[in-house]
Motif scaffolding. Structure first.
Motif, PDB file in Angstrom:
ATOM      1  N   SER A  20       0.834  -1.211   0.000  1.00 15.89           N
ATOM      2  CA  SER A  20       0.000   0.000   0.000  1.00 15.89           C
ATOM      3  C   SER A  20       0.866   1.257   0.000  1.00 15.89           C
ATOM      4  CB  SER A  20      -0.941   0.004   1.207  1.00 15.89           C
ATOM      5  OG  SER A  20      -0.219   0.006   2.424  1.00 15.89           O
ATOM      6  N   ILE A  21       1.905   1.262   0.835  1.00 15.09           N
ATOM      7  CA  ILE A  21       2.775   2.436   0.914  1.00 15.09           C
ATOM      8  C   ILE A  21       3.617   2.581  -0.352  1.00 15.09           C
ATOM      9  CG2 ILE A  21       4.737   3.455   2.144  1.00 15.09           C
ATOM     10  CD1 ILE A  21       3.558   2.217   4.728  1.00 15.09           C
ATOM     11  N   SER A  22       4.190   1.472  -0.820  1.00 14.07           N
ATOM     12  CA  SER A  22       5.029   1.513  -2.019  1.00 14.07           C
ATOM     13  C   SER A  22       4.235   1.993  -3.232  1.00 14.07           C
ATOM     14  CB  SER A  22       5.614   0.123  -2.287  1.00 14.07           C
ATOM     15  OG  SER A  22       6.388   0.130  -3.463  1.00 14.07           O
ATOM     16  N   PHE A  54      -6.131  -1.408  16.366  1.00 16.12           N
ATOM     17  CA  PHE A  54      -7.282  -0.696  16.939  1.00 16.12           C
ATOM     18  C   PHE A  54      -6.880   0.598  17.637  1.00 16.12           C
ATOM     19  CE2 PHE A  54      -7.878  -5.369  17.464  1.00 16.12           C
ATOM     20  CZ  PHE A  54      -8.618  -5.555  16.302  1.00 16.12           C
ATOM     21  N   LYS A  55      -5.797   1.177  17.200  1.00 13.88           N
ATOM     22  CA  LYS A  55      -5.409   2.492  17.700  1.00 13.88           C
ATOM     23  C   LYS A  55      -4.408   3.109  16.732  1.00 13.88           C
ATOM     24  CE  LYS A  55      -1.670   0.933  20.754  1.00 13.88           C
ATOM     25  NZ  LYS A  55      -1.091   1.010  22.098  1.00 13.88           N
ATOM     26  N   VAL A  56      -4.355   4.439  16.746  1.00 12.81           N
ATOM     27  CA  VAL A  56      -3.363   5.149  15.937  1.00 12.81           C
ATOM     28  C   VAL A  56      -2.733   6.236  16.790  1.00 12.81           C
ATOM     29  CG1 VAL A  56      -4.438   4.737  13.688  1.00 12.81           C
ATOM     30  CG2 VAL A  56      -5.113   6.730  15.013  1.00 12.81           C
ATOM     31  N   ASN A  57      -1.491   6.543  16.464  1.00  6.27           N
ATOM     32  CA  ASN A  57      -0.767   7.610  17.141  1.00  6.27           C
ATOM     33  C   ASN A  57      -0.372   8.637  16.083  1.00  6.27           C
ATOM     34  OD1 ASN A  57       0.894   9.282  18.602  1.00  6.27           O
ATOM     35  ND2 ASN A  57       1.975   7.633  19.649  1.00  6.27           N
ATOM     36  N   PHE A  58      -1.060   9.780  16.080  1.00  6.22           N
ATOM     37  CA  PHE A  58      -0.796  10.801  15.068  1.00  6.22           C
ATOM     38  C   PHE A  58       0.576  11.445  15.255  1.00  6.22           C
ATOM     39  CE2 PHE A  58      -5.355  10.298  14.795  1.00  6.22           C
ATOM     40  CZ  PHE A  58      -5.581  10.366  13.423  1.00  6.22           C
ATOM     41  N   LEU A  59       1.186  11.213  16.397  1.00  9.84           N
ATOM     42  CA  LEU A  59       2.551  11.690  16.611  1.00  9.84           C
ATOM     43  C   LEU A  59       3.528  10.998  15.661  1.00  9.84           C
ATOM     44  CD1 LEU A  59       4.372  13.487  18.422  1.00  9.84           C
ATOM     45  CD2 LEU A  59       4.600  11.515  19.966  1.00  9.84           C
ATOM     46  N   SER A  60       3.158   9.806  15.185  1.00  9.30           N
ATOM     47  CA  SER A  60       4.045   9.051  14.292  1.00  9.30           C
ATOM     48  C   SER A  60       4.288   9.789  12.978  1.00  9.30           C
ATOM     49  CB  SER A  60       3.471   7.662  14.016  1.00  9.30           C
ATOM     50  OG  SER A  60       2.287   7.743  13.253  1.00  9.30           O
ATOM     51  N   SER A  95       5.866  11.094   4.731  1.00 10.69           N
ATOM     52  CA  SER A  95       5.319  10.623   6.010  1.00 10.69           C
ATOM     53  C   SER A  95       3.799  10.722   6.031  1.00 10.69           C
ATOM     54  CB  SER A  95       5.928  11.428   7.165  1.00 10.69           C
ATOM     55  OG  SER A  95       5.452  10.961   8.406  1.00 10.69           O
ATOM     56  N   LEU A  96       3.264  11.838   5.532  1.00 11.39           N
ATOM     57  CA  LEU A  96       1.805  12.030   5.506  1.00 11.39           C
ATOM     58  C   LEU A  96       1.128  10.997   4.603  1.00 11.39           C
ATOM     59  CD1 LEU A  96       1.598  15.929   5.369  1.00 11.39           C
ATOM     60  CD2 LEU A  96       0.609  14.481   7.147  1.00 11.39           C
ATOM     61  N   LEU A  97       1.662  10.824   3.402  1.00  9.34           N
ATOM     62  CA  LEU A  97       1.076   9.846   2.471  1.00  9.34           C
ATOM     63  C   LEU A  97       1.136   8.439   3.047  1.00  9.34           C
ATOM     64  CD1 LEU A  97       2.304  10.937  -1.086  1.00  9.34           C
ATOM     65  CD2 LEU A  97      -0.038  10.864  -0.273  1.00  9.34           C
ATOM     66  N   SER A  98       2.287   8.066   3.593  1.00 12.40           N
ATOM     67  CA  SER A  98       2.469   6.717   4.147  1.00 12.40           C
ATOM     68  C   SER A  98       1.525   6.467   5.313  1.00 12.40           C
ATOM     69  CB  SER A  98       3.918   6.519   4.603  1.00 12.40           C
ATOM     70  OG  SER A  98       4.806   6.689   3.536  1.00 12.40           O
ATOM     71  N   PHE A  99       1.394   7.460   6.181  1.00  9.77           N
ATOM     72  CA  PHE A  99       0.533   7.312   7.356  1.00  9.77           C
ATOM     73  C   PHE A  99      -0.920   7.129   6.962  1.00  9.77           C
ATOM     74  CE2 PHE A  99      -2.299   9.071  10.573  1.00  9.77           C
ATOM     75  CZ  PHE A  99      -1.909   8.377  11.701  1.00  9.77           C
ATOM     76  N   PHE A 100      -1.420   8.006   6.108  1.00  5.96           N
ATOM     77  CA  PHE A 100      -2.855   7.981   5.810  1.00  5.96           C
ATOM     78  C   PHE A 100      -3.258   6.827   4.893  1.00  5.96           C
ATOM     79  CE2 PHE A 100      -2.577  12.397   7.352  1.00  5.96           C
ATOM     80  CZ  PHE A 100      -3.590  12.338   8.295  1.00  5.96           C
ATOM     81  N   VAL A 101      -2.367   6.381   4.012  1.00  3.20           N
ATOM     82  CA  VAL A 101      -2.736   5.233   3.174  1.00  3.20           C
ATOM     83  C   VAL A 101      -2.741   3.945   3.987  1.00  3.20           C
ATOM     84  CG1 VAL A 101      -0.428   4.520   2.346  1.00  3.20           C
ATOM     85  CG2 VAL A 101      -2.438   4.237   0.883  1.00  3.20           C
ATOM     86  N   SER A 102      -1.928   3.897   5.038  1.00  4.29           N
ATOM     87  CA  SER A 102      -1.847   2.674   5.850  1.00  4.29           C
ATOM     88  C   SER A 102      -2.743   2.718   7.083  1.00  4.29           C
ATOM     89  CB  SER A 102      -0.402   2.420   6.283  1.00  4.29           C
ATOM     90  OG  SER A 102       0.073   3.488   7.082  1.00  4.29           O
TER      91      SER A 102
END
Length: 686
Positions: free
Chosen positions: A280-282, A320-326, A304-311
């Protein structure tokens, strides 16, 4: 050749292959039984060791015999890659998950082409490895193992095995959403290929890429063909072929083709999280490469933004959780790992005197990670996204990337989408979940947006709160437990209470009547410290216009008889939860309370002969009976006589049916089970 080029330049060809692979995957997984060359009656096998992992209590071996197989050995033996061994033991067919939404070990193994595991009682070495490639792999492995300090991270990068990193530290990486940095993949392959191509500069182009490809295939062998490395290596090779023969295939279509081939070869690979993340990221970064412009920092932010939101849907539906700090951390960590830590690990393999310096860098890295891991401000628990929500998410994601609308509009829509996902599980139906916690009890009652947990289960060898309860609650969108009701002080009913209170928001705790035992007093110390209110010997609890009645009779001289027995009506359906109450309390309930004809009865004391007297069962006359019990437990629960007493009731057992969910929808009772052999065993409406 010219016609072939024209065909390969058509996007529709690759889209067709992609759709075909998904249809094939769906049919294969749902309608075709996976056959193995082994069966449960086998007791011996001869295999070649292709990978192994040692821990304090066991040795895990990945081996190749008639097919790939996983062996667990609870003893010590001196083995190496490529050795041939004779194994005697018990063949075990992996089971599906027994709690909804949680990790499915069977599908995980199938994604790695493993259909059986073996619990080995004896292993004998038949022949030591003589293969030159395995000899080289063993040499590299033992050379790294001989390092004094930094070997854990070097082994992780070279052999793509994250198990060497301390569990607590790896959990910190997962919590921050940066654990992908230790999955050897495109980032590491890019650096290795860059170095090799530079070293081979001046050589014939074909020779350069051929040598580099051979090296990558060996690296793939070192990492035991992990899926992210398979994707990265073959992506490099296919990109070179595309460029060398001037095929002019869009690189994103090559990713689609590689994805489709791997899906067709093993449809269960779709359950491999690394596979989903990697592709998905690639694909996204290649498809939208034109957006990745600007300075080095700007490019990293966009990446970083594209990778985070696509995954994000993959992350949500597995953890079952996300950390937007990542998003911010990846901007810092990716360059650090790519250009400092990973190269330093490679250098240390060649020049071991760098060991101390590499260890110093690792310590700094871990210290910073621990600091960021303690910040929970941007961490959100998110319930599992259904397929419709996932599709909507990706449609909006693509629209945001491709549209020419103003940035302000994109930000507003993105914010609305994220808020919706975070709060996507607003409960409209009443539900009762009998959670499979092995030999113990734990029941979650959900009344609109209030959550009541009756008991926590408890197992001294297994952290139920960390591995079952908390991820299960998160998968349902449960943010807090409004009431934690402990039927009594036995470990199998409240053993996880302290862990749960320490790691999850609990508002109030309710104990049973009678004196507190040691386990209850330990919990009370924690409750006092956290200023959580607690009560005992209550008679009634009002929750959103629903009443939970505590059927108190008298104080008994043993903990089981003092169990809280709870009776409630949900949308007209009667539920009763017996805890470990025995025959004496059952008689007292019949005398004191006018309760009968129960719709759902949680059987007392796991179906022990000390509970469920025939007179009591006849009076309750339950339509459905639930027995929370561990598989092959040493107590022999449930008792045969108890099962006979329940002849007129439909019996559900957590050891056979997994977790059992009763959902009241449109005033009808819907029942779902999470069987270890089939995800949804039966559904009934009445």
């Amino acid at each position: 050749m010219k016609k072939l080029k024209i065909v390969l330049q058509q996007n529709n060809i690759f889209y067709f292959i992609f759709i075909f692979s998904l249809i094939y995957m769906f049919i294969f997984i749902n309608f075709i039984n996976v056959k193995s060359k082994y069966n449960e009656n086998d007791s011996t096998l001869q295999v070649k060791i292709i990978d192994y992992k040692k821990s304090d209590d066991k040795l895990v071996i990945y081996a190749k015999g008639k097919e790939k197989i996983l062996i667990n050995y609870y003893d010590d033996i001196n083995i190496s890659y490529g050795d041939y061994v004779y194994v005697k033991g018990k063949f075990i067919k992996p089971k599906d998950n027994t709690n909804f939404n949680l990790f499915n070990y069977k599908k995980y193994l199938l994604s790695n082409n493993i259909k059986y595991t073996v619990k080995a009682s004896n292993i004998k070495i038949l022949k030591r490895n003589k293969n030159i490639f395995y000899k080289l792999k063993n040499y590299i492995f033992f050379k790294i193992k001989s390092l004094d300090k930094s070997k854990k991270y070097i082994l992780t990068f070279i052999f793509a095995d994250k198990s060497y990193i301390d569990k607590e530290m790896y959990n910190n990486y997962q919590n921050l959403g940066i654990s992908h940095l230790f999955a050897v993949s495109g980032m590491h392959v890019s650096l290795v290929t860059f170095i090799l191509l530079k070293l081979l500069e001046g050589k014939n182009k074909v020779i350069k890429y051929l040598i580099t490809s051979i090296f990558l295939i060996f690296y793939l062998f070192l990492t035991n063909y992990t899926i992210s490395m398979v994707r990265a290596c073959f992506q490099f090779i296919l990109f070179f072929i595309n460029k060398f023969f001037k095929l002019n295939i869009d690189n994103s279509n090559i990713i689609i083709f590689l994805f489709s081939v791997l899906i067709i070869l093993n449809p269960y690979i779709i359950y491999n999280i690394g596979f989903l993340f990697s592709f998905s990221i690639s694909f996204t970064l290649i498809k939208f490469k034109d957006l990745l412009t600007g300075s080095f920092i700007i490019k990293n932010i966009k990446t970083s933004l594209l990778s985070f939101f696509v995954s994000m849907p993959i992350l949500v539906n597995n953890f079952f959780k996300v950390n937007f700090l990542s998003i911010i951390l990846n901007i810092i960590y990716i360059p650090f790992v790519s250009y400092i830590l990973f190269p330093l690990c490679l250098i240390t393999v060649l020049f071991p005197f760098f060991d101390s310096f590499t260890y110093f860098v690792i310590n700094v890295f871990e210290t910073i990670t621990k600091f960021f891991s303690s910040i929970n401000l941007l961490t959100f628990s998110i319930s599992k996204m259904n397929i419709i929500l996932v599709i909507i998410y990706y449609f909006i994601f693509i629209w945001i990337i491709k549209s020419n609308d103003k940035l302000k509009k994109k930000i507003i829509i993105s914010f609305i989408l994220i808020v919706f996902i975070i709060n996507n599980n607003v409960l409209v139906n009443n539900e009762v979940h009998f959670i499979d916690v092995g030999q113990g009890d734990s029941t979650l009652i959900r009344i609109k947006n209030k959550n009541i947990l009756i008991d926590t289960g408890g197992n001294v060898n297994f952290n139920i709160s960390e591995n079952v309860l908390i991820p299960y609650f998160r998968s349902l969108g449960v943010k807090k437990i409004n009431y934690l009701i402990l039927t009594h002080g036995d470990y199998d009913h409240m053993g996880e209470a302290i862990n749960l209170v320490e790691n999850f928001k609990v508002e109030k705790v309710i104990f049973n009547c009678g004196p507190y035992n040691d386990l209850e007093n330990e919990l009370i110390e924690v409750l006092d410290k956290k200023k959580i209110k607690y009560y005992s010997y209550i008679k009634e609890l009002n929750v959103d216009n629903n009443k939970l009645h505590f059927l108190q009779t008298k104080e008994y001289d043993n903990e089981n008889e003092n169990s809280n027995v709870i009776y409630t009506k949900l949308n007209g359906y009667k539920f009763m939860f017996m805890g470990d109450a025995g025959v004496e309390k059952e008689k007292d309930i019949l005398e004191k309370y006018n309760v009968s004809k129960i719709d759902v009865l949680k059987i007392g004391h796991h179906g022990s002969k000390t509970s469920s007297d025939k007179n009591f069962i006849d009076e309750m006359n339950p339509k459905y009976s639930v027995i929370s019990v561990g598989k092959n437990n040493r107590y022999g629960h449930p008792n045969k006589e108890v099962l006979e007493n329940l002849n007129n009731s439909k019996i559900y057992r957590t050891d056979q049916d997994g977790s059992i969910m009763f959902k009241i929808k449109n005033n009808k009772l819907k029942i779902e089970t999470c069987s270890p052999w089939k995800l949804v065993k039966n559904i009934k409406l009445w």
